[in-house]
Design a protein around this motif. Structure first.
Motif, PDB file in Angstrom:
ATOM      1  N   TYR A  11      -8.640 -10.584  54.544  1.00 47.40           N
ATOM      2  CA  TYR A  11      -8.979  -9.228  54.109  1.00 47.40           C
ATOM      3  C   TYR A  11      -8.905  -8.258  55.289  1.00 47.40           C
ATOM      4  O   TYR A  11      -8.384  -7.132  55.158  1.00 47.40           O
ATOM      5  N   ALA A  12      -9.399  -8.687  56.440  1.00 45.45           N
ATOM      6  CA  ALA A  12      -9.345  -7.831  57.620  1.00 45.45           C
ATOM      7  C   ALA A  12      -7.897  -7.525  58.010  1.00 45.45           C
ATOM      8  O   ALA A  12      -7.561  -6.388  58.390  1.00 45.45           O
ATOM      9  N   LEU A  13      -7.036  -8.515  57.897  1.00 45.53           N
ATOM     10  CA  LEU A  13      -5.623  -8.307  58.210  1.00 45.53           C
ATOM     11  C   LEU A  13      -4.979  -7.341  57.224  1.00 45.53           C
ATOM     12  O   LEU A  13      -4.219  -6.436  57.611  1.00 45.53           O
ATOM     13  N   GLN A  14      -5.287  -7.493  55.922  1.00 44.55           N
ATOM     14  CA  GLN A  14      -4.705  -6.624  54.903  1.00 44.55           C
ATOM     15  C   GLN A  14      -5.155  -5.179  55.067  1.00 44.55           C
ATOM     16  O   GLN A  14      -4.393  -4.254  54.736  1.00 44.55           O
ATOM     17  N   ARG A  15      -6.351  -4.971  55.589  1.00 40.47           N
ATOM     18  CA  ARG A  15      -6.841  -3.601  55.771  1.00 40.47           C
ATOM     19  C   ARG A  15      -6.085  -2.868  56.880  1.00 40.47           C
ATOM     20  O   ARG A  15      -6.204  -1.648  57.009  1.00 40.47           O
ATOM     21  N   ARG A  16      -5.352  -3.603  57.689  1.00 42.22           N
ATOM     22  CA  ARG A  16      -4.556  -2.983  58.751  1.00 42.22           C
ATOM     23  C   ARG A  16      -3.187  -2.532  58.239  1.00 42.22           C
ATOM     24  O   ARG A  16      -2.452  -1.831  58.945  1.00 42.22           O
ATOM     25  N   ARG A  17      -2.842  -2.954  57.032  1.00 40.85           N
ATOM     26  CA  ARG A  17      -1.576  -2.541  56.441  1.00 40.85           C
ATOM     27  C   ARG A  17      -1.742  -1.178  55.757  1.00 40.85           C
ATOM     28  O   ARG A  17      -2.857  -0.772  55.418  1.00 40.85           O
ATOM     29  N   PRO A  18      -0.667  -0.455  55.511  1.00 38.61           N
ATOM     30  CA  PRO A  18      -0.777   0.870  54.882  1.00 38.61           C
ATOM     31  C   PRO A  18      -1.312   0.765  53.452  1.00 38.61           C
ATOM     32  O   PRO A  18      -1.101  -0.230  52.756  1.00 38.61           O
TER      33      PRO A  18
END
Length: 838
Positions: free
Chosen positions: A353-360
């Motif tokens: 989830y933390a990684l996905q929040r870094r995507r646009p």
């Protein structure tokens, strides 16, 4: 001669006795006698029983001069019994609502068999109710309704107690069945009863709540009295010796005996440690005495069971103790391993989830959910359908579990709660729409637009207003509630009263959208043909008046306990009425029926009554009905949009108001007549008083106050403003309630009749005694509506009004037929739900 003799032996149970007695005397089926045997109880139980006997002629109390034990007390009660059937109930247990009616109906349907076996549930001191682990054994199945034990030998695996069955009185006398003295007195009663009965049937329904006491019960008291079990098996096998025709059952009973000895030996709260070795030595002797070779028809048993029986047969106390300890250690290790797997998965998902929040962010993705992920329903469903119609460039996804996947329309992606795909969507979606708060762990991202739609106009206190009402707060963390409220960008409101409540109960910087409730759009667009089709699907006769009874949840009571007997009301109203009974959604799940959900309804639902608790759409039920009977449910505010009669049945108003808190007194400004007893309610319905001119005046004022925005265009306003970015001034203006033409009711009210002389007015706000029938609403000429029917609203509670300017009017929305299948709705019960928003 009564149908049932309910026999209750009583000893030292004054703390539980009132609940037990009330559970019997409040049964809807009244053809019974209650024989309570005071077994020389040292507490105040005898006086409690005498008070019940003085108040109810069905109660007979027998006071014993000395303590004789449970078995002999039951025998004495049986001698005094005059009923067709004997029902044994322990004095700390309770009958569930409607149990005797369900039993009576099943007996009648199966030709009065000699024994009926029913289901039970365990209730614990903390309020938890656990279903019977072997409930499958009482399933009625598709075979013959009546059988002998040879056809269903698995019934011998059920808990060997007397209180999970009813027995025909002449059968008990014919076989000479009696209870012996001592502990485990049910053993030489239960097995002979099942073995000798010429006709047996089952009832797949929880009829008894079996109380699990923290202390004081026989099974939780360490004592040498548990050695009584050996004499009870002597009696059982002596009975078998006298019945050569039953010899084939000896191997089965031998195995039951060995298993029983194992359970007693391994239970640390039954046998004192110093006596366990002696107990197993006695068990070894009994196994040798009564051992029988397995019959050819006996199924092969699991290795674990065979090992335990072998240890009992050998009297290997130490090995048995080591095996039991090893089993507990293995269970503990497995539990820890499962915990580690869960923690590892959570850590991996957090990292994902933390990684996905870094995507646009994905501005073309909208994620919807309702009622804690329990299907496609309520305001989010109506908005989602309108998004696909007006904003097809937006991809929609719905969060729900597999059992509700069938509720999703074609083309809507399902997101499994807690899955990697779910967290990816939550991290990147441009729009989030729900009628509850987002999942624990959600982090709001700049640019995301979160719409909180709520799921009911508030009568009861909500949010921060629950701080002084612990029953309603149910352990709510108000700090976390405010943190989640800070995620909201928009809060949807259906009336000015809701606006003021939400902004006070959920204080934050969101923008309130006074657009109306999208789930109610269907009430302005459905046609007479839609109504007729829905009634036909439910089985409502064309000429019958359909009464929807939908009570709300009580925070101060567990389970569903309606304030009237639906089956009796249906019988009282007669063939001109059909009663549609809808349990509150906290209690509509069949998995929770052990705690009283639809147990207020008989197993065989009589004519004139339809249990619609599991129906997927409350909106469809509202459209199919002609009048709503409710108490404090927010459904009244939605139903008022139909401009059909409402009746409030409020016998516990002061209790409800004190336990939950309310924003105003609904009994002072109701939408229709108020009743406080079942007799008053039946009179209001039967005489047509619910449709009198005074009732119409009350309803008109109520609609003006609470339905100013629900004109059929709420979903369109939300989509055009939130998803298409149109300014407020360009949205469709509101059509006043008096100018709307909601879906017409199907049936006229019955011809008014004068009320009986003995019956006064139902309440100060009740209608005149000689009302006139209400004319049907005119059916609009033009047809047009969205293909998807909005989801089921959640009965919540009701409201009070502030001063807001009346919005401008707009043309009436066109009508077209609604979809044949409505969306599902069944939120999770209070014990498991996250912090609610409405």
């Amino acid at each position: 001669m009564p149908r049932f003799s309910v026999i209750v032996p009583v000893h030292n149970v004054q703390a539980y006795l009132h609940e037990c007695m009330d559970s019997v005397l409040s049964q809807s089926f009244t053809d019974f006698e209650l024989i309570a045997v005071d077994d020389h109880s040292p507490d105040g139980s005898g006086a409690v029983l005498d008070a019940y006997a003085a108040a109810d002629a069905r109660v007979t109390v027998l006071h014993l001069p000395e303590n004789v034990g449970l078995g002999r007390s039951r025998n004495l009660g049986s001698e005094y019994a005059s009923g067709d059937y004997l029902v044994y109930l322990d004095s700390d247990d309770t009958l569930t609502p409607g149990a005797l009616r369900a039993v009576a109906d099943r007996l009648e349907a199966t030709g009065d068999p000699e024994v009926l076996v029913f289901d039970h549930a365990r209730t614990y001191w903390d309020g938890v109710t656990a279903p019977n682990a072997r409930a499958d054994l009482v399933a009625q199945g598709e075979g013959p309704g009546v059988f002998r034990l040879e056809e269903r030998p698995e019934l011998l695996k059920l808990l060997a107690v007397a209180w999970n069955k009813v027995y025909r009185h002449d059968f008990v006398r014919r076989e000479g069945l009696t209870f012996p003295p001592g502990y485990y007195e049910d053993t030489p009663w239960t097995f002979p009863a099942l073995l000798t009965a010429r006709s047996v049937t089952t009832l797949d329904r929880v009829c008894v709540h079996y109380r699990q006491r923290r202390s004081g019960s026989i099974l939780s008291t360490p004592s040498r009295k548990h050695f009584d079990v050996f004499e009870q098996y002597d009696r059982l096998f002596a009975f078998l010796d006298g019945r050569p025709e039953l010899e084939r059952w000896r191997p089965v009973l031998y195995r039951r005996m060995a298993d029983h000895f194992t359970v007693i030996h391994n239970d640390p709260v039954r046998l004192p440690r110093a006596h366990r070795a002696e107990f197993l030595r006695r068990g070894r002797a009994y196994c040798r005495r009564y051992r029988a070779a397995p019959a050819a028809t006996c199924p092969k048993q699991p290795v674990r069971l065979r090992l335990r029986r072998a240890l009992v047969r050998l009297g290997s106390h130490r090995t048995m103790r080591l095996l039991s300890r090893a089993s507990r250690i293995c269970a503990s290790l497995l539990a820890r391993a499962r915990t580690l797997r869960v923690l590892a998965r959570k850590a991996a998902l957090r990292a994902h989830y933390a990684l996905q929040r870094r995507r646009p962010l994905d501005p073309g993705l909208a994620v919807f959910s309702a009622y804690w992920n329990r299907g496609y329903s309520c305001n989010p469903a109506a908005i989602e359908a309108k998004v696909r119609e007006l904003a097809p460039h937006i991809r929609t996804a719905w969060v729900t579990t597999p059992e509700y996947a069938h509720t999703l329309p074609p083309g809507v992606t399902r997101l499994h709660p807690g899955s990697p795909g779910f967290w990816s969507a939550l991290a990147r979606a441009g729009y989030l729409v729900s009628n509850v708060n987002q999942a624990h762990g959600y982090v709001k991202r700049p640019g995301q637009k979160l719409l909180q739609t709520h799921h009911g106009t508030p009568l009861k206190h909500m949010g921060l207003d629950l701080r002084h009402y612990p029953a309603g707060a149910d352990g709510m963390d108000f700090g976390k509630l405010l943190e989640r409220t800070d995620h909201w960008d928009f809060s949807l409101s259906s009336n000015p009263h809701s606006t003021l409540v939400w902004e006070r109960a959920y204080p934050s910087t969101y923008t309130t959208l006074e657009f109306g409730y999208p789930r109610n759009d269907v009430f302005q667009r459905a046609t007479a043909a839609d109504v007729a089709r829905l009634r036909a699907r439910l089985g409502v006769p064309e000429s019958a008046v359909a009464v929807l009874y939908a009570p709300t949840h009580r925070d101060y009571r567990r389970g569903w306990h309606p304030q009237l007997d639906p089956a009796r009301l249906a019988r009282t109203l007669g063939p001109d009425f059909v009663l549609l009974v809808r349990a509150h959604y906290f209690h509509a799940d069949p998995a929770s029926r052990g705690s009283g959900t639809s147990e207020a309804l008989p197993e065989a639902v009589p004519d004139g009554l339809i249990d619609v608790s599991g129906h997927p759409s409350v909106e469809e039920l509202c459209l199919a009905s002609d009048v709503l009977v409710t108490d404090y449910s927010s459904l009244m505010f939605d139903y008022a949009n139909l401009d059909r009669p409402l009746v409030l049945h409020t016998p516990d108003w002061e209790t409800y108001r004190a336990a939950r808190g309310t924003y105003f007194d609904i009994t002072a400004t109701p939408p229709g007549p108020i009743t406080t007893s079942e007799e008053e309610l039946a009179d209001v319905l039967a005489t047509g008083a619910y449709a009198a001119p005074h009732s119409r005046d009350l309803r008109a004022a109520f609609r003006e106050r609470f339905c100013p925005f629900d004109d059929g265009l709420a979903a369109e306003r939300v989509v055009r403003h939130l998803f298409l970015g149109e300014p407020l001034e360009s949205l469709p203006p509101f059509l006043p309630p008096a100018d709307r033409t909601p879906a017409p009711a199907a049936a006229l009210a019955p011809a008014p009749a004068p009320a009986p002389a003995s019956a006064g007015p139902a309440s100060p706000s009740s209608p005149a005694p000689t009302p006139s029938p209400e004319p049907p609403s005119p059916e609009p000429a033009s047809p047009a509506l969205s293909p998807a029917s909005p989801g089921a609203p959640a009965p919540s509670a009701a409201p009070a009004p502030p001063a807001h300017a009346t919005p401008p009017s707009s043309p009436t929305p066109e009508k077209q037929p609604i979809g044949s299948d409505g969306p599902d709705q069944e939120p999770q019960p209070p014990s498991a739900r996250p912090v609610p928003t409405s």
